[in-house]
Design an enzyme around this catalytic site. Structure first.
Site, short mmCIF file in Angstrom:
data_model
loop_
_atom_site.label_atom_id
_atom_site.label_comp_id
_atom_site.label_asym_id
_atom_site.label_seq_id
_atom_site.Cartn_x
_atom_site.Cartn_y
_atom_site.Cartn_z
N HIS A 102 38.70 37.75 38.45
CA HIS A 102 38.67 37.45 39.89
C HIS A 102 38.36 38.78 40.59
O HIS A 102 38.78 39.84 40.10
CB HIS A 102 40.04 37.03 40.42
N ASP A 105 41.43 40.92 40.86
CA ASP A 105 42.01 41.52 39.65
C ASP A 105 41.45 42.92 39.46
O ASP A 105 42.14 43.83 39.02
CB ASP A 105 41.60 40.80 38.35
N GLU A 233 37.73 24.05 38.25
CA GLU A 233 38.86 24.04 37.30
C GLU A 233 39.98 23.16 37.84
O GLU A 233 40.66 23.51 38.80
CB GLU A 233 39.36 25.47 37.08
N GLU A 269 41.49 23.51 31.51
CA GLU A 269 42.54 24.37 30.95
C GLU A 269 43.60 23.50 30.29
O GLU A 269 44.11 22.55 30.90
CB GLU A 269 43.15 25.23 32.07
N HIS A 272 46.81 22.93 32.21
CA HIS A 272 46.62 22.13 33.43
C HIS A 272 46.54 20.65 33.09
O HIS A 272 47.01 19.81 33.85
CB HIS A 272 45.34 22.56 34.16
N ASP A 310 51.36 29.27 30.87
CA ASP A 310 50.24 30.09 30.37
C ASP A 310 50.56 30.84 29.08
O ASP A 310 50.28 32.04 28.96
CB ASP A 310 49.79 31.10 31.44
N ASP A 340 43.25 32.17 29.14
CA ASP A 340 43.96 32.27 30.42
C ASP A 340 45.45 32.22 30.07
O ASP A 340 46.13 31.21 30.33
CB ASP A 340 43.53 31.13 31.35
C1 XUL Z 1 45.62 29.35 37.44
C2 XUL Z 1 44.35 29.50 36.70
C3 XUL Z 1 43.37 30.48 37.25
C4 XUL Z 1 41.95 30.10 37.05
C5 XUL Z 1 40.97 31.05 37.70
O1 XUL Z 1 46.47 28.42 36.89
O2 XUL Z 1 44.14 28.87 35.69
O3 XUL Z 1 43.63 31.72 36.68
O4 XUL Z 1 41.62 30.03 35.70
O5 XUL Z 1 41.22 31.24 39.05
CO CO Z 2 42.62 28.91 34.26
#
Ligand code: XUL
Ligand code: CO
Length: 437
Positions: A102, A105, A233, A269, A272, A310, A340
């Site tokens: 990002h 970051d 995402e 993800e 998620h 995560d 991630d």
């Molecule tokens: C947050 C997440 C983020 C995205 C990118 O849960 O997954 O880090 O991958 O913004």
């Molecule tokens: Co992510």
């Protein structure tokens, strides 16, 4: 070249399954061929700058514990630039070919928007130089539209046009640099694009604003000639109560509703998916069936917790199904497997960064082998093909081609009598997977 940040760690190599060396790969053998393609090309591993370089390992009850001796703890641009060398040394030593970041970051906010842009320019120049020196590549870039208080009400769905404009400026600049750095994709994760309560929210207007925002991003992409893919995402909640991009199906519906489907794929993800109450395989299939799987954020949740923990992915079953779906769709092209993931707060030493990534890479390498074995074995696919056999009949084909009416179905049912059922054999199939693991 700056002094080594990891002086006691050599480049991690493949030592095979019998090795007891924690700093070796037991399964990830980058050049080994699976289905005629190297593991490196199948897996396209990426490292997340935000977790690896910037996550202090704090939690809501305690401060960060991560030791980062290379970091002076300030928001200075010089410190941000110094981190770049550390990161690329890590990528090299760990054998990770790609990275993701990002804007926030890698570089700090400045005193105003223009100064913030200049900060990003300086650090991205260092990233470009490091990429050139090491051959490492950018999988995707993104803009952080969720940490700063100006985004408390959302960014592309904010009630404040002023915040919306800042978000647009940030995406514009982050996309310019993603393009400049040869990024293969650009991610939109709507961290605060949703609501905390409907009592104060005009949901219709917010979703329309988000769609306009994404159309502007598509226009900008064209205007700068960026040919990477755009990824949305999905995530259902956290930090919001409800995020508009709640799961793969909701994203696809949004993209269709607002005529954006041609321009976006999904970055799915694992954790998620779990937060959305779906299996990752369900999410993958939903995206693949729509021709919209772009990339994968590989991590793991903590069962029954309901938080976005995560963790590094160490679940073979998960990894095997992810890789199975990836093989079935013919492989990832512009996407990859981005870790991630963050170490646990208790794994605070720099060496734990290596342990964590090695564990994730070996898990996915094994997942890939299991997936290839399942495909070579063929029993599960043969069972599925057999299960749908009746659809290969003349009537089945005509239904699939849209050439039948309810009258036709009735005539057939009258003639055919009561349907004969066959077992779904779930337990047999589950046992086959365990054979491969
Ligand atoms: C947050 C997440 C983020 C995205 C990118 O849960 O997954 O880090 O991958 O913004
Ligand atoms: Co992510």
């Amino acid at each position: 070249m700056a002094a080594s940040a990891f002086p006691n760690i050599q480049k991690v190599t493949f030592e095979g399954p019998s090795s007891k060396n924690p700093l070796s790969f037991k399964h990830y053998d980058a050049e080994a061929l699976i289905e005629g393609k190297s593991m490196r090309e199948h897996l396209r591993f990426a490292c997340a700058y935000w977790h690896t370089m910037r996550n202090p390992l704090a939690d809501p009850f305690g401060v960060g514990t991560a030791q980062m001796p290379w970091d002076d703890g300030t928001d200075a641009v010089a410190n941000a630039v110094a981190r770049v060398d550390v990161f690329f040394e890590f990528l090299e030593k760990c054998g990770l070919d790609y990275y993701c970041f990002h804007d926030r970051d890698v570089s700090p906010e400045g005193k105003d928007l223009a100064a913030t842009e200049r900060n990003l320019d300086q650090v991205c120049e260092a990233l470009a130089k490091a990429q050139k020196e090491t051959g490492k590549k950018l999988l995707w870039g993104t803009a952080c539209l969720f940490i700063h208080p100006r985004y408390m009400h959302g960014a592309a769905t904010s009630c404040s046009l002023d915040s919306y404009a800042w978000a647009g400026a940030q995406v514009r600049h982050a996309m310019n640099w993603t393009h400049e750095l040869g990024g293969e994709g650009y991610v939109f994760w709507g961290g605060r694009e949703g609501y905390t309560t409907l009592l104060n929210t005009d949901m219709k207007r917010e979703r329309e604003h988000l769609a306009r925002f994404l159309h502007m991003a598509v226009d900008h992409k064209k205007s700068i000639g960026f040919e990477g893919l755009f990824f949305i995402e999905p995530k259902p909640k956290e930090p919001t109560t409800h995020q508009y991009d709640s799961d793969a199906a909701a994203c696809l519906n949004f993209l269709r509703e607002f005529d954006l489907l041609d321009h976006f794929k999904l970055n799915l993800e694992t954790n998620h998916a779990a937060l959305a109450g779906n299996s990752m395989r369900h999410e993958l299939k939903t995206a693949i069936d729509a021709g919209a799987l772009g990339s994968i954020d590989a991590n793991l949740g903590t069962a029954n917790l309901g938080w976005d923990t995560d963790c590094f992915p160490v679940d073979l079953y998960d990894a095997a199904w992810v890789m199975h779906e990836v093989l079935e769709m013919g492989g990832l092209t512009s996407g990859g497997l981005n870790f991630d993931a963050k170490r646990r707060r208790e794994s605070f030493e720099p060496i734990d960064l290596f342990h964590a990534h090695i564990a994730g890479m070996d898990t996915y390498a094994r997942g890939l082998k299991i997936a290839a074995a399942l495909r070579a074995d063929g029993r599960i696919q043969a069972f599925i093909d057999q299960r749908y056999q009746s659809w290969n009949s003349d009537l089945g084909k005509r239904v699939e081609q849209g050439k039948t009416s309810l009258d036709d179905l009735r005539d057939y049912a009258i003639q055919n009598g009561e349907p004969v059922m066959e077992s779904g054999r779930q337990e047999v199939l589950e046992a086959i997977i365990n054979e491969m693991i």
